[in-house]
Design an enzyme around this catalytic site. Sequence first.
Site, PDB file in Angstrom:
ATOM      1  N   ARG A 177      -2.557  -7.726  14.957  1.00 40.19           N
ATOM      2  CA  ARG A 177      -2.937  -7.062  16.209  1.00 40.19           C
ATOM      3  C   ARG A 177      -3.471  -8.029  17.232  1.00 40.19           C
ATOM      4  O   ARG A 177      -4.232  -8.922  16.883  1.00 40.19           O
ATOM      5  CB  ARG A 177      -4.075  -6.066  15.947  1.00 40.19           C
ATOM      6  CG  ARG A 177      -3.674  -4.859  15.211  1.00 40.19           C
ATOM      7  CD  ARG A 177      -4.718  -3.766  15.447  1.00 40.19           C
ATOM      8  NE  ARG A 177      -4.549  -2.791  14.386  1.00 40.19           N
ATOM      9  CZ  ARG A 177      -5.315  -2.720  13.331  1.00 40.19           C
ATOM     10  NH1 ARG A 177      -6.359  -3.527  13.217  1.00 40.19           N
ATOM     11  NH2 ARG A 177      -5.066  -1.833  12.402  1.00 40.19           N
ATOM     12  N   ARG A 202       2.918  -4.968   5.030  1.00 39.82           N
ATOM     13  CA  ARG A 202       1.922  -3.902   4.853  1.00 39.82           C
ATOM     14  C   ARG A 202       0.729  -4.124   5.789  1.00 39.82           C
ATOM     15  O   ARG A 202       0.033  -3.194   6.135  1.00 39.82           O
ATOM     16  CB  ARG A 202       1.386  -3.918   3.413  1.00 39.82           C
ATOM     17  CG  ARG A 202       2.336  -3.441   2.355  1.00 39.82           C
ATOM     18  CD  ARG A 202       1.797  -3.765   0.969  1.00 39.82           C
ATOM     19  NE  ARG A 202       0.494  -3.213   0.652  1.00 39.82           N
ATOM     20  CZ  ARG A 202       0.271  -1.991   0.177  1.00 39.82           C
ATOM     21  NH1 ARG A 202       1.295  -1.191  -0.014  1.00 39.82           N
ATOM     22  NH2 ARG A 202      -0.940  -1.588  -0.106  1.00 39.82           N
ATOM     23  N   GLU A 212     -12.074  -9.163  -9.091  1.00 39.37           N
ATOM     24  CA  GLU A 212     -10.715  -8.781  -9.476  1.00 39.37           C
ATOM     25  C   GLU A 212      -9.866 -10.031  -9.696  1.00 39.37           C
ATOM     26  O   GLU A 212      -9.726 -10.856  -8.797  1.00 39.37           O
ATOM     27  CB  GLU A 212     -10.139  -7.919  -8.348  1.00 39.37           C
ATOM     28  CG  GLU A 212      -8.864  -7.213  -8.689  1.00 39.37           C
ATOM     29  CD  GLU A 212      -8.445  -6.261  -7.569  1.00 39.37           C
ATOM     30  OE1 GLU A 212      -9.267  -5.467  -7.073  1.00 39.37           O
ATOM     31  OE2 GLU A 212      -7.268  -6.339  -7.177  1.00 39.37           O
ATOM     32  N   ARG A 227       2.530  -7.112 -12.334  1.00 38.37           N
ATOM     33  CA  ARG A 227       1.299  -7.875 -12.295  1.00 38.37           C
ATOM     34  C   ARG A 227       0.214  -6.998 -12.872  1.00 38.37           C
ATOM     35  O   ARG A 227       0.162  -5.784 -12.628  1.00 38.37           O
ATOM     36  CB  ARG A 227       0.906  -8.238 -10.863  1.00 38.37           C
ATOM     37  CG  ARG A 227       1.652  -9.363 -10.269  1.00 38.37           C
ATOM     38  CD  ARG A 227       1.650 -10.624 -11.074  1.00 38.37           C
ATOM     39  NE  ARG A 227       0.466 -11.461 -10.909  1.00 38.37           N
ATOM     40  CZ  ARG A 227       0.230 -12.540 -11.637  1.00 38.37           C
ATOM     41  NH1 ARG A 227       1.066 -12.895 -12.608  1.00 38.37           N
ATOM     42  NH2 ARG A 227      -0.840 -13.276 -11.422  1.00 38.37           N
ATOM     43  N   TYR A 260       5.866   0.086  -5.079  1.00 38.11           N
ATOM     44  CA  TYR A 260       4.535  -0.296  -4.616  1.00 38.11           C
ATOM     45  C   TYR A 260       4.008   0.826  -3.711  1.00 38.11           C
ATOM     46  O   TYR A 260       3.911   0.685  -2.502  1.00 38.11           O
ATOM     47  CB  TYR A 260       4.678  -1.611  -3.835  1.00 38.11           C
ATOM     48  CG  TYR A 260       3.411  -2.365  -3.498  1.00 38.11           C
ATOM     49  CD1 TYR A 260       2.151  -1.863  -3.733  1.00 38.11           C
ATOM     50  CD2 TYR A 260       3.502  -3.624  -2.905  1.00 38.11           C
ATOM     51  CE1 TYR A 260       1.023  -2.587  -3.397  1.00 38.11           C
ATOM     52  CE2 TYR A 260       2.381  -4.354  -2.568  1.00 38.11           C
ATOM     53  CZ  TYR A 260       1.150  -3.823  -2.810  1.00 38.11           C
ATOM     54  OH  TYR A 260       0.036  -4.544  -2.463  1.00 38.11           O
ATOM     55  N   ASP A 316       1.415   3.610  -2.156  1.00 37.38           N
ATOM     56  CA  ASP A 316       0.012   3.934  -1.914  1.00 37.38           C
ATOM     57  C   ASP A 316      -0.228   5.382  -2.334  1.00 37.38           C
ATOM     58  O   ASP A 316       0.716   6.122  -2.572  1.00 37.38           O
ATOM     59  CB  ASP A 316      -0.327   3.731  -0.438  1.00 37.38           C
ATOM     60  CG  ASP A 316      -0.646   2.277  -0.130  1.00 37.38           C
ATOM     61  OD1 ASP A 316      -1.159   1.584  -1.020  1.00 37.38           O
ATOM     62  OD2 ASP A 316      -0.370   1.841   1.005  1.00 37.38           O
ATOM     63  N   ARG A 334     -10.525 -10.990  -5.174  1.00 37.46           N
ATOM     64  CA  ARG A 334     -11.474 -10.328  -4.276  1.00 37.46           C
ATOM     65  C   ARG A 334     -12.704  -9.851  -5.023  1.00 37.46           C
ATOM     66  O   ARG A 334     -12.663  -9.700  -6.256  1.00 37.46           O
ATOM     67  CB  ARG A 334     -10.825  -9.187  -3.494  1.00 37.46           C
ATOM     68  CG  ARG A 334      -9.968  -8.245  -4.313  1.00 37.46           C
ATOM     69  CD  ARG A 334      -9.138  -7.306  -3.405  1.00 37.46           C
ATOM     70  NE  ARG A 334      -8.204  -6.520  -4.212  1.00 37.46           N
ATOM     71  CZ  ARG A 334      -7.227  -5.771  -3.733  1.00 37.46           C
ATOM     72  NH1 ARG A 334      -7.022  -5.690  -2.434  1.00 37.46           N
ATOM     73  NH2 ARG A 334      -6.431  -5.097  -4.537  1.00 37.46           N
TER      74      ARG A 334
END
Length: 376
Positions: free
Chosen positions: A178, A174, A302, A251, A350, A352, A282
């Site tokens: 770069r 995901r 979180e 989860r 999963y 988005d 996070r």
Amino acid sequence: MTSFNYDYLIVGSGLFGAVFAHEATKAGKKCLVIDKRKHAGGNVYCKEMEGINVHWYGAHIFHTNDKEIWDYVNQFADFNRYTNSPVANYNGELYNLPFNMNTFYKLWGTKTPAEAKQKIAEQIVDLHITEPKNLEEQALKLVGTDIYEKLIKYYTEKQWGRKATELPAFIIKRLPVRFTYDNNYFNDKYQGIPVGGYNKIIEGLLEGIEIRLDTDFFANREELSLLADKIVFTGKIDEYYNYQFGELEYRSLKFEVETLEEENYQGNAVINYTDPETPYTRIIEHKHFEFGTQPKTVITKEYSLQASKGVEPYYPINDEKNTAIIKKYQDLAKTETNVIFGGRLAEYRYYDMHQVIGSALAKAKWSLKMLNFNGL
Ligand code: FAD
Ligand code: UDP
């Protein structure tokens, strides 16, 4: 022939349910949406605190490559120019995400793509990974051992509660890798946060549609099912089938929200804690999603945990064991003529947000075509 009060009973007012309800209503069908929570919107729901839209179920950044889906959501809200650029904190050392030339420079002092590629190649030459079999091998192949150790391994194991060797490779794919100095977390053409928060989109989608909150489908299954010709179910598919093939694992998350008496706590919307000691994964500082200048700030820590009955499920765990179980439920779902399963929980994917919207649009189109074909 039985006459029903509604064409569709839509279980769940998250993005899947709301988009489906909107499309069906637009086509002249009568919908009833129910949700067991006290608010609509599912996981994109925002709560206003101190003038800040708090992403109540974790950071949500809209991104897509699909112009149609981008235009679709823009009907309901304007989007700002927010670009997600999380920072990782590994024992006090800060690194840019996703993995890019800024990350490589901070780690190794490499200044050119060739130097960075050389460094990664040196680190993995002895590992001989050709076809990565799991998340660990995939990550090592992409970015080498240093980044795997500092930025991936422990975050992943905290997030998923299992070893990176037991997780599928696609999870780490995901994230972009770069060889440019570009901290944009996504490669997609379109990205942003709806001005005024996600509730505006949900309100727009559900405008004029009957909705009953605080209503659990399973508390009143028979009666609710008799209300409509078709059911659109966006809850847990294993629960729908009384766990007859076993429980799917998810989860879960715990969100600790705090209001702080300062204007700017961490200088970024998302900071990931990638070391094993910090118990949360996070910290989100919500005002930065909308460039807020309020005098106070609201943050969310979180924590990731195992979902069990009575705890909210968030992430499907697409490992071998669960993939075998979901296959059985899906085979059963295929035999249904009056129930449509959709969204992250019912499809156990999963997804988005843009993918959920795409899936809801496609399933609504197909179902409406079938209804019209059957002369209803
Ligand atoms: P949900 O939003 O889960 O909605 C399902 C609804 O059904 C809920 O409201 C629930 O209460 C209701 N329901 C369930 N069972 C019953 C029942 N028995 N009776 C009545 N109601 C029921 N996507 C992105 O594109 N970008 C991101 O940055 C991003 N970040 C994320 C961060 C986190 C922490 C999480 C968990 C997800 C993130 N996502 C992100 C994914 C996004 O949240 C989902 O793709 C999307 O919200 C899923 O919509 P849904 O309708 O399938 O499910
Ligand atoms: N990941 C990681 N380190 C990070 C961020 C992500 O190792 O700092 C891995 C982790 O396995 C995570 C996956 O990449 O589950 C996908 O990350 P993403 O940010 O897309 O997760 P989400 O926002 O869906 O929780």
